[in-house]
Design an enzyme around this catalytic site. Structure first.
Site, PDB file in Angstrom:
ATOM      1  N   LYS A 194      39.243  49.749  43.768  1.00 49.45           N
ATOM      2  CA  LYS A 194      37.929  49.684  44.432  1.00 49.45           C
ATOM      3  C   LYS A 194      37.873  50.868  45.393  1.00 49.45           C
ATOM      4  CE  LYS A 194      34.100  47.301  45.258  1.00 49.45           C
ATOM      5  NZ  LYS A 194      33.076  46.965  44.275  1.00 49.45           N
ATOM      6  N   ASP A 233      35.332  45.537  39.787  1.00 50.52           N
ATOM      7  CA  ASP A 233      34.212  44.662  39.393  1.00 50.52           C
ATOM      8  C   ASP A 233      33.711  45.048  38.007  1.00 50.52           C
ATOM      9  OD1 ASP A 233      33.651  46.957  40.831  1.00 50.52           O
ATOM     10  OD2 ASP A 233      31.836  46.211  41.763  1.00 50.52           O
ATOM     11  N   ASP A 269      46.367  39.535  40.201  1.00 49.36           N
ATOM     12  CA  ASP A 269      46.459  38.071  40.230  1.00 49.36           C
ATOM     13  C   ASP A 269      45.211  37.456  39.609  1.00 49.36           C
ATOM     14  OD1 ASP A 269      47.701  35.608  41.114  1.00 49.36           O
ATOM     15  OD2 ASP A 269      46.058  35.481  42.560  1.00 49.36           O
TER      16      ASP A 269
END
Ligand code: NAD
Length: 363
Positions: free
Chosen positions: A192, A225, A249
């Protein structure tokens, strides 16, 4: 003397049943393994001991390879997680989770064949936490205000996200080498970086640098995302995806859902010269001692382990046997039946029997 000595940690909850079935299936490949059994986790702690006795770590360091059942993290004891402690003690910095679908699994997806490589030591998972209201937290809030001119609400808790150049170099070198060794063609860095420039931005910069060392492997990157959407829309466009701890995760559970659920999602933790193989799922305590949970995730982790110790042929045969049992759909646990309350579902040990029988047929 056995050809391989391997540490086995049976685990908590459904762990001992799954471990028994998995070890039986691995032994049935004919590979000569001497299992060194060591207990850790809740069971050991309740007997008044340390949930991670030093002899467990010593055994893994000595044998260099371990197969591990899931361990329950005891709540309210101040112990964060025995799993995290194990990974930290052994510096198991890379977690590899293959996402591979087999015909016959209950899934909306077909032909998935992806690898997630998750950095295991840093990020928000590093466990550097500041509790709301504590003096240290208020001091940190004051420091942030002084250094950055930014106000953090006084009633905040804070988790720290460290991402270092060294750990990022190490995980990308590992991932590119994994790609080379396993005939993969593309490595995707997930991040990100557009928002967290000093952590994910560093991650992406280092990833690009390391990619120059591996011109044989293609490289690209995706914002996490967008990666989540791409995974469900165009999974065939990806191959090896490398992620910081937290995204790894989350996306590995998404991936487990894509390949038929936690019951078959395998994993392997690697450090320098040490490897520990374990399923993605936890100890599913509500199913303990019921001969109910699916041992396939642990068996697929065993397939990864066999490959790691150089027993390629046995690994291929065990993988084919598992694929056969899945495709036939008869001797599978409740979670792999079309309906979860299917009365024809079999138990953990019967899956073990079926896989061993299929080993005899699958050649
Ligand atoms: P979990 O994975 O144990 O169980 C979640 C649900 O998934 C279960 O209730 C069950 O419905 C299903 N499930 C999981 N494994 C299955 C299997 N083999 N066969 C069939 N169904 C299965 O997750 P949780 O309930 O969040 O965690 C339970 C405990 O496990 C906690 O103490 C947690 O800390 C621990 N945990 C350990 C590990 C590990 O050892 N690596 C990983 C995750 C969670």
């Amino acid at each position: 003397m056995a050809r391989h000595t391997i540490t086995i940690i049976p685990g908590d909850g459904v762990g001992p049943e799954l471990s028994a079935a998995a070890c039986r299936a691995i032994d049935a490949t004919g590979v000569d393994i001497s299992w060194e059994v060591h207990n850790a986790g809740l069971g050991v702690m309740e007997e008044g001991g340390n949930p991670l006795p030093p002899e467990v770590i010593e055994s893994i360091r000595r044998n260099k390879v371990a197969l591990k059942g899931p361990l329950t993290t005891p709540l309210g004891t101040g112990i964060r997680s025995v799993n995290v402690a194990l990974r930290r003690e052994l510096d198991l910095f890379a977690l590899v989770r293959p996402l591979k679908s087999y015909p016959g699994v209950r899934s909306r997806f077909e032909n998935i064949d992806l690898i997630v490589v998750r950095e295991n030591t840093e990020d928000l998972y590093a466990g550097i936490e500041f509790t709301e209201g504590e003096p240290g937290t208020l001091e940190l809030i004051a420091l942030i205000e002084r250094l950055k001119g930014r106000t953090v609400r006084a009633d905040s808790g804070i988790s720290i996200k460290p991402i270092s150049i060294g750990a990022t170099q190490r995980i990308f070198r590992f991932a590119f080498q994994w790609a080379l060794d396993n005939g993969r063609h593309l490595v995707t860095a997930v991040h990100k970086a557009n928002i967290m420039k000093d952590t994910d931005g560093l991650w992406l910069r280092v990833a690009r640098e390391i990619s120059q060392e591996y011109p044989q492997i293609e490289f690209n990157d995706r914002i996490v995302d967008n990666m989540s959407m791409q995974l469900v829309q165009n999974p065939e466009m990806y191959d090896v995806m490398v992620m910081p701890n937290l995204y790894g995760d989350i996306l590995t559970d998404l991936g487990a859902g894509m390949i038929g659920g936690l019951g078959i999602a395998a994993g392997a933790n690697f450090g320098d010269g040490v490897a520990m193989f374990e399923a993605t799922h936890g100890s599913a305590p509500k199913y303990a001692n019921q001969n109910k949970a699916n041992p396939m995730a642990m068996m697929f982790s065993g397939v990864l382990m066999l490959r790691h110790i150089g027993e390629e042929d046995a690994a291929d045969r065990l993988e084919r046997a598992l694929a056969l049992v899945i495709a036939e759909g008869r001797s599978v646990t409740y979670d792999m039946k079309p309906k979860r309350d299917d009365p024809t579902a079999v138990g953990t040990s019967q899956v073990g029997d079926a896989v061993i029988e299929a080993l005899g047929r699958s050649g």
